[in-house]
Design an enzyme around this catalytic site. Structure first.
Site, PDB file in Angstrom:
ATOM      1  N   PRO A  62       0.959  -1.295   0.020  1.00  0.00           N
ATOM      2  CA  PRO A  62       0.062  -0.053  -0.061  1.00  0.00           C
ATOM      3  C   PRO A  62       1.013   1.240   0.001  1.00  0.00           C
ATOM      4  O   PRO A  62       1.949   1.427   0.691  1.00  0.00           O
ATOM      5  CB  PRO A  62      -0.846   0.078   1.239  1.00  0.00           C
ATOM      6  CG  PRO A  62      -0.321  -1.262   1.817  1.00  0.00           C
ATOM      7  CD  PRO A  62       0.690  -1.932   1.224  1.00  0.00           C
ATOM      8  N   GLY A  66       3.855   3.796   5.112  1.00  0.00           N
ATOM      9  CA  GLY A  66       4.799   3.838   6.164  1.00  0.00           C
ATOM     10  C   GLY A  66       5.783   2.514   5.896  1.00  0.00           C
ATOM     11  O   GLY A  66       6.680   2.307   6.512  1.00  0.00           O
ATOM     12  N   LEU A  67       5.394   1.717   4.728  1.00  0.00           N
ATOM     13  CA  LEU A  67       6.001   0.579   4.686  1.00  0.00           C
ATOM     14  C   LEU A  67       7.188   0.627   3.599  1.00  0.00           C
ATOM     15  O   LEU A  67       7.997  -0.203   3.203  1.00  0.00           O
ATOM     16  CB  LEU A  67       5.160  -0.749   4.122  1.00  0.00           C
ATOM     17  CG  LEU A  67       3.962  -0.973   5.065  1.00  0.00           C
ATOM     18  CD1 LEU A  67       3.233  -2.051   4.294  1.00  0.00           C
ATOM     19  CD2 LEU A  67       4.509  -1.743   6.353  1.00  0.00           C
ATOM     20  N   GLY A  68       7.557   1.939   3.417  1.00  0.00           N
ATOM     21  CA  GLY A  68       8.577   1.985   2.185  1.00  0.00           C
ATOM     22  C   GLY A  68       8.383   1.908   1.104  1.00  0.00           C
ATOM     23  O   GLY A  68       9.308   1.231   0.196  1.00  0.00           O
ATOM     24  N   SER A  69       7.073   2.149   0.396  1.00  0.00           N
ATOM     25  CA  SER A  69       6.678   1.798  -0.641  1.00  0.00           C
ATOM     26  C   SER A  69       7.326   2.521  -1.850  1.00  0.00           C
ATOM     27  O   SER A  69       7.792   2.232  -3.019  1.00  0.00           O
ATOM     28  CB  SER A  69       5.323   2.101  -1.052  1.00  0.00           C
ATOM     29  OG  SER A  69       4.614   3.139  -0.578  1.00  0.00           O
ATOM     30  N   SER A  70       7.773   3.847  -1.357  1.00  0.00           N
ATOM     31  CA  SER A  70       8.461   4.720  -2.453  1.00  0.00           C
ATOM     32  C   SER A  70       9.809   4.223  -2.762  1.00  0.00           C
ATOM     33  O   SER A  70      10.163   4.088  -3.700  1.00  0.00           O
ATOM     34  CB  SER A  70       8.361   6.242  -1.916  1.00  0.00           C
ATOM     35  OG  SER A  70       9.103   6.480  -0.652  1.00  0.00           O
ATOM     36  N   ALA A  71      10.333   3.780  -1.581  1.00  0.00           N
ATOM     37  CA  ALA A  71      11.679   3.370  -1.807  1.00  0.00           C
ATOM     38  C   ALA A  71      11.854   2.023  -2.507  1.00  0.00           C
ATOM     39  O   ALA A  71      12.622   1.883  -3.485  1.00  0.00           O
ATOM     40  CB  ALA A  71      12.330   2.957  -0.249  1.00  0.00           C
ATOM     41  N   ALA A  72      10.891   1.139  -2.420  1.00  0.00           N
ATOM     42  CA  ALA A  72      10.609  -0.200  -3.169  1.00  0.00           C
ATOM     43  C   ALA A  72      10.411   0.223  -4.624  1.00  0.00           C
ATOM     44  O   ALA A  72      10.749  -0.350  -5.630  1.00  0.00           O
ATOM     45  CB  ALA A  72       9.703  -1.082  -2.502  1.00  0.00           C
ATOM     46  N   ASP A 114      15.014   2.450   4.100  1.00  0.00           N
ATOM     47  CA  ASP A 114      14.390   1.658   3.143  1.00  0.00           C
ATOM     48  C   ASP A 114      14.951   1.490   1.828  1.00  0.00           C
ATOM     49  O   ASP A 114      14.566   0.421   1.110  1.00  0.00           O
ATOM     50  CB  ASP A 114      12.988   2.489   2.826  1.00  0.00           C
ATOM     51  CG  ASP A 114      11.999   2.520   4.152  1.00  0.00           C
ATOM     52  OD1 ASP A 114      12.172   1.321   4.751  1.00  0.00           O
ATOM     53  OD2 ASP A 114      11.300   3.284   4.570  1.00  0.00           O
TER      54      ASP A 114
END
Ligand code: MEV
Length: 280
Positions: A62, A66-72, A114
């Site tokens: 999602p 806050g799970l680091g999606s932009s980094a991923a 991240d």
């Protein structure tokens, strides 16, 4: 996803992050004319790699959680460009470029945590500019997404304001987070003990003002449902929490989170990091 040390890492304290299994799939194709891309992260990936192409993204993470999606997404896009255009960049170079892009888009407010963990997989320890891979451990993790939107840069700004107003108190809180992280490193393969450190880290983040009632509810629900420990993960103020559980309590913890109309993700470690899936 942060296990320990979010926010403190912005002030040079250690941050510990783990790559988890919801994944981002990115397909890149060569194209003569650059395609219009709305995401500043992806635009920067093409500019910094010096190529133009089209991109298709399928994210299981999602966004803004806050799970680091932009980094991923950034790491996966750079890796896909690297493969498609045979640019021969190393994993380390990709991690560095992804961090530079995050920093630029987030106006200087980003730690390499991240982007490093998305690139390498497993568990990483970030302190200042140094990064160290820690031995991977198989934790049973349940993520709870409050579905409350938040802004990382706003939360980072909020902590910085608090630090200006109460430098001594905030200094001690950041030191306390550092203490928790440095102790937790030695208990990564002991989920029960790790849970206690997560609870401590959560309490300090609450004291820093980055909690949210929805996060508190899920953290308490997860602990009551049998988790070893639970804390918010990432910037806070909304977004996600993470619980470490005994294997046989995972479903119970997930159900407890869902009973608050929040999204639960049962997951575990990803040890491989960014990788090429197949030649399509
Ligand atoms: C956000 O996911 C974590 C923060 O520590 C910021 C960062 O490390 O870039 C708040």
């Amino acid at each position: 996803m942060f296990l320990f040390g979010e926010h403190a890492v912005v002030y040079g304290k250690p941050g510990i992050a783990m790559a988890i299994r919801p994944r981002v799939y990115v397909t890149v194709r060569r194209a003569k004319r650059p395609h219009a891309v709305s995401s500043p992260y992806i635009r920067n990936c093409f500019t910094d790699m010096g190529v133009s192409g089209s991109v298709y993204i399928n994210s299981q993470i999602p966004s803004s959680s806050g799970l680091g999606s932009s980094a991923a997404v950034t790491v996966a896009t750079l890796s896909a460009i690297n493969d498609e255009f045979q640019l021969e960049k190393t994993r380390e170079e990709i991690a560095d470029m992804a961090f530079a892009i995050e920093k630029k888009v987030q106006k200087g407010r980003a730690s390499p945590t991240d982007t490093t963990v998305s690139s390498y997989g497993g568990i990483v320890l970030i302190t200042g500019t140094s990064r160290r891979r820690l031995p991977p451990v198989n934790l049973h993790i349940v993520i709870g997404d409050t579905l409350v939107s938040h802004s990382t840069s706003q939360m980072v700004e909020q902590v910085s304001e608090l630090k200006k107003r109460h430098p001594d108190i905030v200094g001690h809180l950041l030191d306390a987070i550092e203490g928790v992280s440095l102790n937790a490193i030695h208990h990564l393969n002991n989920p029960k003990e790790l849970g206690r450190y997560m609870d401590m880290n959560h309490a300090i983040l609450d004291a820093l003002g980055v909690g949210h009632p929805a996060l508190s509810r899920l953290v308490l629900a997860a602990r009551s449902a049998g988790a070893f420990g639970a804390k918010l993960t990432g910037a806070g103020g909304g977004g996600c929490m993470v619980a470490v559980c005994p294997k046989n309590q995972k479903h119970r913890v997930a159900k407890a989170i869902e009973s608050y109309n929040c999204r639960a993700i049962m997951t575990g470690i990803d040890t491989e990091g960014a990788r090429k899936e197949k030649n399509a």
